[in-house]
Structures are given as structure tokens and as C-alpha cells.
Design a protein around this motif. Structure first.
Motif, PDB file in Angstrom:
ATOM      1  N   GLU A 114       0.794  -0.910   0.026  1.00  0.00           N
ATOM      2  CA  GLU A 114       0.001  -0.144  -0.281  1.00  0.00           C
ATOM      3  C   GLU A 114       1.013   1.366   0.207  1.00  0.00           C
ATOM      4  O   GLU A 114      -0.016   2.574  -0.367  1.00  0.00           O
ATOM      5  CB  GLU A 114      -0.953  -0.111   1.462  1.00  0.00           C
ATOM      6  N   ALA A 118      -0.297   5.523  -0.362  1.00  0.00           N
ATOM      7  CA  ALA A 118      -0.832   6.228   0.177  1.00  0.00           C
ATOM      8  C   ALA A 118       0.615   7.628   0.142  1.00  0.00           C
ATOM      9  O   ALA A 118       0.084   7.849  -0.302  1.00  0.00           O
ATOM     10  CB  ALA A 118       0.195   5.681   1.375  1.00  0.00           C
ATOM     11  N   LEU A 122      -3.916   8.618  -2.631  1.00  0.00           N
ATOM     12  CA  LEU A 122      -5.086   7.788  -3.032  1.00  0.00           C
ATOM     13  C   LEU A 122      -5.886   7.305  -0.873  1.00  0.00           C
ATOM     14  O   LEU A 122      -4.483   7.138  -0.225  1.00  0.00           O
ATOM     15  CB  LEU A 122      -4.401   6.041  -3.136  1.00  0.00           C
ATOM     16  N   LYS A 123      -6.751   7.104  -1.226  1.00  0.00           N
ATOM     17  CA  LYS A 123      -7.450   6.629   0.180  1.00  0.00           C
ATOM     18  C   LYS A 123      -7.133   5.251   0.421  1.00  0.00           C
ATOM     19  O   LYS A 123      -6.863   4.399   0.057  1.00  0.00           O
ATOM     20  CB  LYS A 123      -9.633   6.769  -0.452  1.00  0.00           C
ATOM     21  N   LYS A 124      -7.346   5.247   2.212  1.00  0.00           N
ATOM     22  CA  LYS A 124      -6.910   4.249   3.012  1.00  0.00           C
ATOM     23  C   LYS A 124      -7.438   2.728   2.138  1.00  0.00           C
ATOM     24  O   LYS A 124      -7.691   2.095   1.372  1.00  0.00           O
ATOM     25  CB  LYS A 124      -6.803   3.879   3.917  1.00  0.00           C
ATOM     26  N   SER A 125      -9.212   2.637   2.037  1.00  0.00           N
ATOM     27  CA  SER A 125      -9.915   1.978   1.312  1.00  0.00           C
ATOM     28  C   SER A 125      -9.953   1.263  -0.250  1.00  0.00           C
ATOM     29  O   SER A 125      -9.609   0.121  -0.256  1.00  0.00           O
ATOM     30  CB  SER A 125     -11.490   2.350   1.629  1.00  0.00           C
ATOM     31  N   GLU A 126      -9.393   2.799  -1.219  1.00  0.00           N
ATOM     32  CA  GLU A 126      -8.917   2.124  -2.334  1.00  0.00           C
ATOM     33  C   GLU A 126      -7.943   1.468  -2.211  1.00  0.00           C
ATOM     34  O   GLU A 126      -7.532   0.704  -3.174  1.00  0.00           O
ATOM     35  CB  GLU A 126      -8.664   3.142  -3.224  1.00  0.00           C
ATOM     36  N   ARG A 127      -6.715   1.701  -1.624  1.00  0.00           N
ATOM     37  CA  ARG A 127      -5.585   1.149  -1.429  1.00  0.00           C
ATOM     38  C   ARG A 127      -5.166  -0.258  -0.921  1.00  0.00           C
ATOM     39  O   ARG A 127      -4.957  -0.587  -1.979  1.00  0.00           O
ATOM     40  CB  ARG A 127      -4.186   2.216  -1.071  1.00  0.00           C
TER      41      ARG A 127
END
Length: 231
Positions: A114, A118, A122-127
Motif C-alpha cells: 500500500e 499512500a 490514494l484513500k486507505k480503502s482504495e489502496r
């Protein structure tokens, strides 16, 4: 595979034009290297340790700049870019695979994958979703929550390759990625790179000291005395 003619360098992922490199101003590691890399190429560069392969890959990967000559990325002269612009290019266009894996020991496999996303914002949920998707695609999802010291060398290198893919680079630069692996894991790593090259059309440039290793490449070079020669 797109052609990469001199009249249209914009179709070349990377082009080196009369590149020279010296670290002390007197001894040149690279001497007038010219190289056009076509989109979808899998290139191997073979040569002894200390001959300048890593220097060459640093120039291709935009980590370093030539003493003389130009590096073009899809026809754009990136030699003149500022550090911030080069960092943006590397983050979004180039993936790196190193001999010693470079996984962060305090992060899980999933978190290591990830990390480039990061940094790219990119958002955490997306990555997390993207990282899991890649792990599943390459049948390594069982490693997701393990720490780097809990997996084998071959697994570390395959995770490093997946990490190199997450920002969907156009080019992957691999510096002796099998040097610390046994025969079985070497085969697995090279098979993975071949799959990525064939299925995703990612251009790959791989350096190795082994002249016997069977690289799944379509173009092969040797580096000797600062010169790059196609085999």
C-alpha cells in the motif's frame, strides 16, 4: 508493441541519447550510451559486478542524472526537470525492484504494498482494495498480514514486484532481482515478471551479473567498459 523510431521518440518509454556518467569528473562509468526502449520490451542488461549496471538503471529510473547526454521519457527530456517533477515521474510512471527487496520490516506485507499508493495520496480503502486484488491475482493473498521477516526470500521479492505495480507504472526497473534467490525462487520471480510484461504491457529493464540465467527477455545487452552492446 509500438515502434520507437527516431522521428517519433514520443512512442519510446525511455531513450538514452549519448549518455555519459562520472561521479568524480575524471572516470566515466558510462561512455556515450545510446538506447531506445520500445513499449512492451523486456530488456536484460548483463555485466560483471561494479561495471555500471546499477548506474545505468538509476538513469533509466530517473534516480540519477547523466553527466552528459539526455534521458527522454516518451520524448520528453527529463534531464532538465527539477527534483519535485522527477519525484512525480518516478512515483506515477516507474516501478522499482531491488536486489535486497527493500520491504519495510515494521509494516505488514499488505502495508508494504500500500505504501506507494499512500504516497500518491490514494484513500486507505482504495489502496487496500487494490493491494488485495493484486495479491489475489498472483496467488499470494495468504501473505497479506505477515511481516517481512516471516516470509521467504522468494516471497519477499514477489511482494516487492507487486508493490512496484500498484501505481500502474509504464516501466519497471529491476536491479539484480534474483541475485539472492535459489533456482526455484529465481524461476518464480522471472515467471512473474514475464507475466506482468505479457499481460500488462509493462516495459521491463532487468540487470543481472549472471550470463547463464535465462531471462524471458526480447532484447539483451552486455555492459562492458562503459559501453552498452546488444547481443
Amino acid at each position: 508493441m509500438k515502434n520507437c523510431e527516431s522521428s517519433n521518440s514520443r512512442t519510446c518509454p525511455v531513450e538514452l541519447v549519448n549518455v555519459w556518467k562520472s561521479y568524480d569528473g575524471t572516470y566515466f562509468v558510462l561512455k556515450g550510451v545510446n538506447l531506445k526502449i520500445k513499449e512492451g520490451d523486456f530488456i536484460s542488461v548483463k555485466g560483471k559486478s561494479g561495471i555500471g549496471k546499477t548506474t545505468l538503471l538509476k538513469l533509466i529510473g530517473l534516480i540519477d542524472t547523466p553527466t552528459k547526454g539526455k534521458v527522454l521519457f516518451y520524448g520528453r527530456n527529463v534531464t532538465v526537470l527539477k527534483d519535485e517533477e522527477l519525484s512525480e515521474f518516478r512515483l506515477k510512471k516507474i516501478g522499482f525492484v531491488f536486489q535486497f527487496f527493500n520491504l519495510i520490516p515494521s509494516l505488514s506485507v499488505l502495508e508494504n504494498i500500500e505504501l506507494p499508493m499512500a504516497i500518491a495520496g490514494l484513500k486507505k480503502s482504495e489502496r487496500r482494495k487494490k493491494a488485495f486484488t493484486l495479491l489475489k491475482k498472483f496467488k499470494l493473498e495468504k501473505l497479506a498480514y505477515r511481516m517481512p521477516d516471516e516470509i521467504s526470500g522468494g516471497e519477499k521479492q514477489r511482494i516487492a514486484i507487486i508493490r512496484a505495480l500498484v501505481n500502474e507504472p509504464r516501466v519497471i526497473v529491476a536491479d539484480e532481482p534474483t541475485a539472492n534467490l535459489d533456482e526455484e525462487n529465481t524461476f518464480k520471480v522471472l515467471t512473474l515478471l514475464k507475466k506482468i510484461n505479457a499481460e500488462r504491457r509493462v516495459t521491463i529493464i532487468l540487470a543481472t551479473t549472471s550470463f547463464q540465467e535465462e531471462i524471458p527477455s526480447n532484447r539483451n545487452y552486455t555492459l562492458k567498459n562503459g559501453k552498452l552492446v546488444e547481443i
